[in-house]
Design an enzyme around this catalytic site. Structure first.
Site, PDB file in Angstrom:
ATOM      1  N   TYR A   8     -20.877  -6.032 -37.596  1.00 43.78           N
ATOM      2  CA  TYR A   8     -21.494  -6.969 -38.427  1.00 43.78           C
ATOM      3  C   TYR A   8     -20.062  -8.297 -38.534  1.00 43.78           C
ATOM      4  CZ  TYR A   8     -21.539  -8.999 -43.487  1.00 43.78           C
ATOM      5  OH  TYR A   8     -21.450 -10.011 -44.508  1.00 43.78           O
ATOM      6  N   SER A  19     -17.718 -14.713 -42.946  1.00 43.39           N
ATOM      7  CA  SER A  19     -17.468 -13.860 -43.841  1.00 43.39           C
ATOM      8  C   SER A  19     -16.064 -13.608 -44.157  1.00 43.39           C
ATOM      9  CB  SER A  19     -18.538 -12.301 -43.619  1.00 43.39           C
ATOM     10  OG  SER A  19     -17.987 -10.913 -44.248  1.00 43.39           O
TER      11      SER A  19
END
Length: 709
Positions: free
Chosen positions: A599, A586
């Site tokens: 996250y 990501s």
């Protein structure tokens, strides 16, 4: 109408209501008959056999009636035949080629001349069997390769058995390679019997197959079924009569679950050996017919003889490799296992090379891959390896047919295979080589096996779809079984059953991961590409973030990537073919933002683990690379579970405004789609970046904060 209950060894599938709808269209009835025959593998193999019909049509040049033969085109399959897959030829022109036929030494030149007989300009290329049908006078003709008939055709005294079994109504033509001359011999057989007052209902081709016919599509269909049924009944009555089938069992099979455990452990090693020339995809079966043969006392005598029917050995090679390995052998030590099997593989390669060198002609094509296609593991089952899953599966079906033939021939007489030279002349026939050369160029991922975690939807499904489109086979998986079934149905509908296998996979559960990789090994022989895509997202401030949520993020994203990679590397090393691990990380792995401690830090851990594995696995030719997406909204699970609400709150906007917000903040002002991530993954594994590892590819529309230094 025939009594369908009279057939026990073949399937009577004729539907008179369906046939009535086609009445008056003999070509449509011929295709209907062909499809019914091809639907029963006891009658013929996939892609094997040929069917035809002769009709009267109007000559487009003269307007006069002329006789035309419609026949399955080269390379087609009667089970799926359509009119567009047929060749249509003027019968008189085809038969007139006899005037220029120069003899069997010039057989191959006749194939090009078939084109001068074409009636329908949309015809497929006529097959080598065309004259075999053209020189027989019957309206409807079936040429099939049924196991029961070939068993008699391949028996030492098959001609005598055929004569006695059918009272002389089935003729006999000795083995000869298909072509123009064989067509003339079929005609001669028919005429010689007619001169004796015998009206034949079919002709048996020695070691090869069966010709049957009728005046109508239905008469031909029933005649074919009746002849094959009679052959099968005769064989059944003789099984075990003079001696046990295949001499009786020498060993006992493992239980089904244990067989699959052994097969899954061994398949990657075998695949590695069989892929030394071209990357292969495997197939495994523990069909009881295979085990009866592989476990038998006669295995050592019969297996080296090879197959008899050309359709069989063109797919299976001249003979199988038989493993000298105990069914319950300890397969856990990969290096010792390879050391034990390698001599047998090398011996097979040497045998095949000697076969080629001994039988080759001055103009023979270069030797092809000498690795085995069929590998028998007594007590466990049969592995087959080929350039794609369909071909490996079909090879298994063909060798099972060959086993059936050997079983039948041995029950009534003695099995005989084709002489090696005859087999070679078929396998390396220049016409077969020309057919191979005309095949489409392989796609970039042909021969590759991919396991993409979380591939029942969103980014994962897009990646899997892209890989299949580029030639790979994939193992779809998901923790949600219903979602997985839906994805499986979708892929099978679009790409066919051979492109996909499935496994329920929880990336936090070691047993689940092992089962998924076993499924890949059993379905395809191993794995080449592992994409760690499964994930979740939780967006909360540090004070709102629970310990349970933190653990869940790290379990799925970090521990899951670790555990899947660990299990996958073991298989990649067994194969010794290198491979790819691609991790879907990501932008958040390098960009700091609010409400993202769990996250973002888990993604950072994924990113650095990728670099660590790239450094560790380079010596195994295993490349490890990462893709950094951002804001993939369409069809993505990332927006479930409150993530969208959390990000919207962090940015002070509504959930509905998120897509436009994410696009606007990128340098390219573009929304990111699952397909964009799939393209990035393909860039890493498609062949152009084979010397690239430890890299990161950003797919975020351009986020300057995410640029890597």
């Amino acid at each position: 109408m025939a009594d369908k209950n009279a057939f026990k060894h073949v399937s009577y599938l004729w539907d008179e209501a369906k046939a009535s709808e086609l009445a008056g269209d003999e070509v449509a009835l011929f295709i209907y008959r062909s499809n019914l025959l091809g639907a029963d593998l006891r009658l013929t193999n996939y892609g094997g056999g040929n069917t035809s019909v002769k009709i009267t049509d109007k000559d487009p040049l003269t307007g006069q009636p002329t006789e035309v033969m419609w026949i399955k085109g080269s390379g087609g399959d009667i089970g799926t035949l359509t009119k567009s897959g047929c060749a249509a030829l003027y019968i008189d022109r085809l038969r007139s080629l006899e005037n220029v036929y120069r003899g069997i030494e010039f057989e191959d030149e006749m194939v090009e001349l078939f084109n001068h007989s074409i009636f329908d300009l949309n015809s497929k290329a006529p097959s080598i069997d065309t004259p075999l049908h053209g020189f027989l006078p019957f309206a409807h003709i079936d040429h099939l390769h049924p196991d029961a008939a070939i068993a008699i055709a391949a028996a030492k005294d098959g001609k005598k058995i055929t004569e006695e079994l059918f009272g002389g109504t089935i003729g006999w033509v000795e083995w000869q390679r298909p072509g123009f001359d064989l067509g003339l011999k079929l005609r001669a057989c028919l005429q010689e019997n007619a001169e004796k007052g015998v009206a034949l209902r079919g002709i048996m081709l020695g070691s090869h197959g069966l010709f049957t016919w009728g005046d109508t599509a239905y008469e031909s269909y029933v005649n074919t079924l009746e002849v094959i049924e009679k052959c099968a009944e005769y064989l059944e009555a003789n099984y075990g009569k003079k001696r046990p089938v295949f001499g009786g069992a020498k060993i006992t099979s493992l239980e089904p679950a244990a067989r699959k455990e052994q097969a899954a452990a061994l398949a990657p090693v075998l695949r590695g050996f069989c892929s030394s020339y071209v990357q292969m995809v495997g197939h495994f079966t523990d069909d009881e017919r295979v085990l009866e043969f592989a476990n038998s006392n006669d295995l050592a005598r019969l297996a080296p003889l090879g197959t008899s029917c050309p359709d069989h050995f063109l797919r299976t090679k001249i003979s199988p490799l038989v493993l000298d390995l105990a069914p319950d052998a300890d397969l856990s030590d990969t290096e010792s296992l390879k050391a034990k099997i390698l001599p047998a593989v090398e011996a097979y390669r040497a045998m095949y090379t000697e076969y080629y060198e001994t039988c080759k002609h001055a103009n023979s094509p270069a030797m092809r891959d000498p690795n085995p296609v069929v590998i028998l593991y007594p007590g466990v089952g049969m592995f087959t390896f080929a350039k794609n899953k369909q071909t490996s599966r079909v090879a298994a079906e063909f060798y099972t047919n060959a086993i059936n033939v050997m079983k039948g021939a041995e029950a009534v007489s003695e099995y005989t295979s084709l002489p090696r030279q005859e087999a070679f002349d078929i396998e390396y026939w220049l016409l077969e080589e020309a057919k191979l050369q005309r095949m489409p160029k392989p796609k970039p991922l042909s021969g590759k096996i991919a396991l993409v975690t979380g591939s029942a939807g969103g980014i994962g499904k897009a990646i899997a779809r892209k890989f299949v489109q580029e030639g790979a086979v994939v193992v779809l998986n998901d923790i949600n079984e219903d979602r997985l079934k839906s994805a499986e149905a979708e892929f099978e509908k679009v790409f066919g059953r051979d492109a996909v296998a499935t496994a329920v996979l929880n990336v936090t559960d070691e047993a689940s991961i092992e089962n998924a990789f076993k499924a890949s090994c059993l379905a395809f022989g191993g794995v080449d590409i592992i994409v760690n895509n499964a994930g979740i997202s939780i967006s909360k401030s540090i004070t709102d973030h629970s310990i349970e949520e933190w653990d869940k993020l790290y379990d799925i994203l970090v521990k899951g990537q670790f555990m899947v990679s660990k299990a996958g590397v073991e298989i990649l090393r067994k194969q010794g073919l290198g491979g790819d691990i691609v991790n879907i990380v990501s932008k958040n792995s390098v960009v700091s933002g609010p409400n993202n401690a769990g996250y973002g830090s888990a993604k950072a851990a994924q990113a650095h683990m990728s670099r660590l594995l790239a450094a560790e696995l380079g010596g195994d030719k295993i490349r490890v690379n990462s893709v950094n997406p951002d804001a993939v909204i369409a069809d993505s699970n990332i927006w479930a579970g409150g993530w969208a609400e959390g990000r919207a709150k962090a940015y002070g906007i509504t959930v509905e405004e998120l897509p436009a917000y994410y696009a606007k903040r990128t340098l390219l002002n573009e929304a990111i789609l699952p397909e964009d991530i799939a393209n990035a993954c393909f860039a890493f594994v498609g062949g152009l970046l084979n010397k690239s590892t430890g890299n990161v590819l950003n797919v975020d529309g351009g986020v300057a904060m995410g640029f890597l230094r």
